[in-house]
Scaffold this motif. Structure first.
Motif, PDB file in Angstrom:
ATOM      1  N   ALA A 122       3.367  -5.670  -2.214  1.00 33.06           N
ATOM      2  CA  ALA A 122       3.947  -5.265  -0.939  1.00 33.06           C
ATOM      3  C   ALA A 122       3.005  -4.209  -0.016  1.00 33.06           C
ATOM      4  O   ALA A 122       3.363  -4.827   1.183  1.00 33.06           O
ATOM      5  CB  ALA A 122       5.310  -4.479  -1.656  1.00 33.06           C
ATOM      6  N   SER A 123       2.577  -3.162  -0.258  1.00 28.37           N
ATOM      7  CA  SER A 123       1.811  -2.512   0.764  1.00 28.37           C
ATOM      8  C   SER A 123       0.842  -3.554   1.909  1.00 28.37           C
ATOM      9  O   SER A 123       0.679  -3.196   2.769  1.00 28.37           O
ATOM     10  CB  SER A 123       1.079  -1.339  -0.082  1.00 28.37           C
ATOM     11  N   ALA A 124       0.333  -4.027   0.942  1.00 27.89           N
ATOM     12  CA  ALA A 124      -0.562  -5.303   2.071  1.00 27.89           C
ATOM     13  C   ALA A 124      -0.132  -6.265   2.633  1.00 27.89           C
ATOM     14  O   ALA A 124      -0.324  -6.404   4.076  1.00 27.89           O
ATOM     15  CB  ALA A 124      -1.459  -5.855   1.032  1.00 27.89           C
ATOM     16  N   TRP A 125       1.348  -6.488   2.753  1.00 25.36           N
ATOM     17  CA  TRP A 125       1.865  -7.536   2.982  1.00 25.36           C
ATOM     18  C   TRP A 125       1.928  -6.468   4.533  1.00 25.36           C
ATOM     19  O   TRP A 125       2.710  -7.575   5.383  1.00 25.36           O
ATOM     20  CB  TRP A 125       3.717  -7.677   2.311  1.00 25.36           C
ATOM     21  N   VAL A 270     -11.029  -6.538   6.635  1.00 26.39           N
ATOM     22  CA  VAL A 270     -10.612  -4.899   4.977  1.00 26.39           C
ATOM     23  C   VAL A 270     -10.613  -4.005   5.625  1.00 26.39           C
ATOM     24  O   VAL A 270     -10.278  -2.962   6.231  1.00 26.39           O
ATOM     25  CB  VAL A 270     -11.749  -5.288   4.477  1.00 26.39           C
ATOM     26  N   VAL A 271      -8.422  -3.595   5.035  1.00 22.91           N
ATOM     27  CA  VAL A 271      -7.621  -2.674   5.336  1.00 22.91           C
ATOM     28  C   VAL A 271      -7.952  -1.701   4.547  1.00 22.91           C
ATOM     29  O   VAL A 271      -7.662  -2.129   3.060  1.00 22.91           O
ATOM     30  CB  VAL A 271      -7.107  -3.063   5.820  1.00 22.91           C
ATOM     31  N   VAL A 272      -8.353   0.052   4.497  1.00 22.39           N
ATOM     32  CA  VAL A 272      -8.360   0.781   3.317  1.00 22.39           C
ATOM     33  C   VAL A 272      -7.236   1.835   3.550  1.00 22.39           C
ATOM     34  O   VAL A 272      -6.772   2.602   4.492  1.00 22.39           O
ATOM     35  CB  VAL A 272      -9.641   1.751   3.358  1.00 22.39           C
ATOM     36  N   GLY A 273      -6.611   1.592   2.212  1.00 20.10           N
ATOM     37  CA  GLY A 273      -5.287   2.412   2.836  1.00 20.10           C
ATOM     38  C   GLY A 273      -5.526   3.444   1.264  1.00 20.10           C
ATOM     39  O   GLY A 273      -6.331   3.195   0.962  1.00 20.10           O
ATOM     40  N   GLY A 274      -4.170   3.649   1.716  1.00 20.31           N
ATOM     41  CA  GLY A 274      -3.604   5.403   0.345  1.00 20.31           C
ATOM     42  C   GLY A 274      -4.661   6.523   0.399  1.00 20.31           C
ATOM     43  O   GLY A 274      -4.833   6.505   1.667  1.00 20.31           O
ATOM     44  N   GLY A 275      -4.300   7.094  -0.103  1.00 19.43           N
ATOM     45  CA  GLY A 275      -3.577   8.363  -0.387  1.00 19.43           C
ATOM     46  C   GLY A 275      -4.963   9.271   0.475  1.00 19.43           C
ATOM     47  O   GLY A 275      -5.111   9.725   1.556  1.00 19.43           O
ATOM     48  N   ALA A 309      -5.617   1.700   7.234  1.00 20.64           N
ATOM     49  CA  ALA A 309      -4.673   1.344   7.201  1.00 20.64           C
ATOM     50  C   ALA A 309      -3.368   1.956   8.002  1.00 20.64           C
ATOM     51  O   ALA A 309      -4.029   3.077   8.118  1.00 20.64           O
ATOM     52  CB  ALA A 309      -3.665   1.625   5.762  1.00 20.64           C
ATOM     53  N   ARG A 310      -2.238   1.810   8.594  1.00 27.37           N
ATOM     54  CA  ARG A 310      -1.755   2.705   9.383  1.00 27.37           C
ATOM     55  C   ARG A 310      -0.638   3.014   9.039  1.00 27.37           C
ATOM     56  O   ARG A 310       0.465   3.973   9.731  1.00 27.37           O
ATOM     57  CB  ARG A 310      -1.572   1.579  10.712  1.00 27.37           C
ATOM     58  N   LEU A 311      -0.179   2.411   7.839  1.00 31.08           N
ATOM     59  CA  LEU A 311       1.952   2.690   7.522  1.00 31.08           C
ATOM     60  C   LEU A 311       1.981   3.635   6.639  1.00 31.08           C
ATOM     61  O   LEU A 311       3.005   4.527   6.067  1.00 31.08           O
ATOM     62  CB  LEU A 311       2.112   1.239   6.374  1.00 31.08           C
ATOM     63  N   GLY A 312       0.663   3.955   6.211  1.00 30.46           N
ATOM     64  CA  GLY A 312       0.829   5.552   5.385  1.00 30.46           C
ATOM     65  C   GLY A 312       1.343   5.295   4.330  1.00 30.46           C
ATOM     66  O   GLY A 312       1.267   4.312   3.484  1.00 30.46           O
ATOM     67  N   ASN A 313       2.033   6.117   3.647  1.00 33.77           N
ATOM     68  CA  ASN A 313       3.183   6.235   2.082  1.00 33.77           C
ATOM     69  C   ASN A 313       4.376   5.214   2.938  1.00 33.77           C
ATOM     70  O   ASN A 313       5.238   5.189   1.443  1.00 33.77           O
ATOM     71  CB  ASN A 313       3.656   7.585   2.235  1.00 33.77           C
TER      72      ASN A 313
END
Length: 347
Positions: A122-125, A270-275, A309-313
Motif C-alpha cells: 500500500a505504501s509503495a502504491w 528505488v524509493v527508501v521510506g519508513g521511519g 520517500a515523500r509521503l511519510g507516515n
C-alpha cells in the motif's frame, strides 16, 4: 437536474484508508488526488486480543470518518502476509490474525467495498501514484521501520507473487550465521539495516562505556535502554559524530541490499521510506555509496536512482484508500443509475 441526480465526479469519490501497525491503527479519508482530508487513530489491540476486537477497532474508526464524510469504499493496509486474492490475512506478526477472512468480516459490518493489502504494498502504491515514485515504470520501494518491508511495481502493477507474499526483503539472508532474526533464521538483512539494527548498535555502544557515546547517553537521560531510532537520528542531525557513524553503518548495509534488489529487478528508481529514512542524507548518502560500490556490472550499466520517500507516515493510509477507489467508483455509478431509474418512474 437536482444534486441527487448529478453524475458522480472524480472529486465526489472519497475512500478511507486504514493502516494497521504494531502500536497504532491510523485511518484517513482520502481524495482522488491522494490528500487526507480527515483522520483518526486508535491504539492497536494487544497480540493476545481476539481477532473480533481488532475488527471492532477498525470498524469504529471507519464509522467515525463515515459519520463526517461520504465514504464509498475502504482499503486496509495490514502488516502481515495477505493472500493473493486480498481477502485473507494469512499471518500478522503483531496481531492474532491467522488465516483471518478480514475482507468478508469487515464488509459484513460496514456494508461497503473493502480491499485488504499488505502495508508495504500500500505504501509503495502511494509513492508510485503521488510521491517519489511517480512516473517510474519499474519501481522498487524499501521501507525501513522496526524491520524491512518493501514492494516492486512494474508498469503500475504491484508484483504480489504467486501467493501474495512478495516483498519480504528484510528476510533475505546477507550474513551466514549472523544475528538471529525474529523470523527464526540468522543473518537476515533487516538485522543489519533497519530500525532494530540501529537501536541495537546504539545501545551496545552506550552500554560499553565508550566516551564517544556521551551525546547519545545524555540525550537518553543516562539510560542506554532509553535510546530509540528517532533519538539517534536527532543526535546525529545535531552534529554528533558517533550517532552519524551509526546511521552510516546502517546505510552501508542498506546499500548492499539495494544492490542485490537492483540486480534482481533492474528498476529505474528505488524509493527508501519508513521511519529510519527520516534521517535523510545522513542515511542516504552512505547508502548510495555502498550501492554503487556493490552493484553488479558497475560502470557498465545504468544505475537506479535511490531517493527518499515523500509521503511519510501517510503512505499506508493513502495507498490503501487509493487501491479501494475503483470499487468506490463502481458503487457511486451504481447508486447514480438507481436514482436515475427511480426518478424516471411515473408517479
Amino acid at each position: 437536474m437536482t444534486d441527487l441526480l448529478r453524475r458522480p465526479s472524480r472529486s465526489d469519490v472519497l475512500t478511507v484508508g486504514v493502516d494497521i501497525g504494531g502500536t497504532k491503527i491510523a485511518a484517513g479519508c482520502v481524495t482522488a488526488d491522494g490528500v487526507v482530508v480527515d483522520r483518526t487513530r486508535r491504539r492497536t489491540p494487544d497480540l493476545s486480543t481476539a481477532p473480533s476486537v481488532v475488527e471492532d477497532t477498525i470498524v469504529d474508526a471507519v464509522r467515525e470518518l463515515a459519520g463526517r464524510n461520504r465514504v464509498l469504499a475502504v482499503g486496509i493496509a495490514a502488516a502481515g502476509f495477505v493472500a493473493a486474492d486480498r481477502r485473507t490475512v494469512l499471518f500478522a506478526p503483531h496481531l492474532s490474525w491467522r488465516r483471518e477472512p478480514l475482507r468478508d468480516a469487515l464488509y459484513g459490518r460496514l456494508r461497503l467495498p473493502v480491499v485488504v493489502e499488505n502495508d508495504a504494498n500500500a505504501s509503495a502504491w502511494a509513492e508510485w501514484r503521488f510521491g517519489a515514485g511517480r512516473g517510474e515504470s519499474h519501481l522498487v520501494v524499501v521501507n525501513l521501520g522496526t524491520g524491512i518491508g518493501g514492494a516492486v511495481l512494474v508498469g503500475g502493477v504491484v508484483q504480489r507473487g504467486r501467493y501474495g507474499i512478495a516483498g519480504e526483503f528484510g528476510h533475505m539472508q546477507v550474513v551466514a550465521g549472523g544475528h538471529r532474526c525474529e523470523c527464526g533464521n540468522r543473518g537476515c538483512w533487516e538485522q543489519y539495516a533497519s530500525g532494530n539494527a540501529l537501536v541495537r548498535e546504539a545501545r551496545a555502544l552506550a552500554a560499553s562505556g565508550s566516551p564517544t557515546a556521551h551525546a547519545l547517553l545524555r540525550a537518553a537521560g543516562g539510560d542506554p535502554t532509553a535510546i530509540t531510532g528517532p533519538l539517534v537520528s536527532e543526535v546525529a542531525t545535531a552534529g554528533d559524530p558517533a550517532a552519524a557513524e551509526l546511521l552510516a553503518e546502517v546505510g552501508e548495509w542498506l546499500g548492499v541490499g539495494i544492490a542485490n534488489l537492483v540486480a534482481a529487478y533492474d528498476p529505474g528508481r528505488v524509493v527508501v521510506g519508513g521511519g529510519v529514512s527520516e534521517a535523510g542524507e545522513l542515511l542516504l548518502a552512505p547508502t548510495r555509496r555502498a550501492f554503487s560500490r556493490s552493484l553488479t556490472g558497475r560502470g557498465f550499466r545504468p544505475e537506479a536512482d535511490v531517493v527518499a520517500a515523500r509521503l511519510g507516515n501517510d503512505a499506508g493510509v493513502v495507498g490503501a484508500a487509493d487501491l479501494a477507489r475503483p470499487f468506490a467508483r463502481r458503487l457511486a455509478r451504481a447508486r447514480y443509475r438507481r436514482e436515475q431509474a427511480r426518478a424516471a418512474r411515473p408517479d
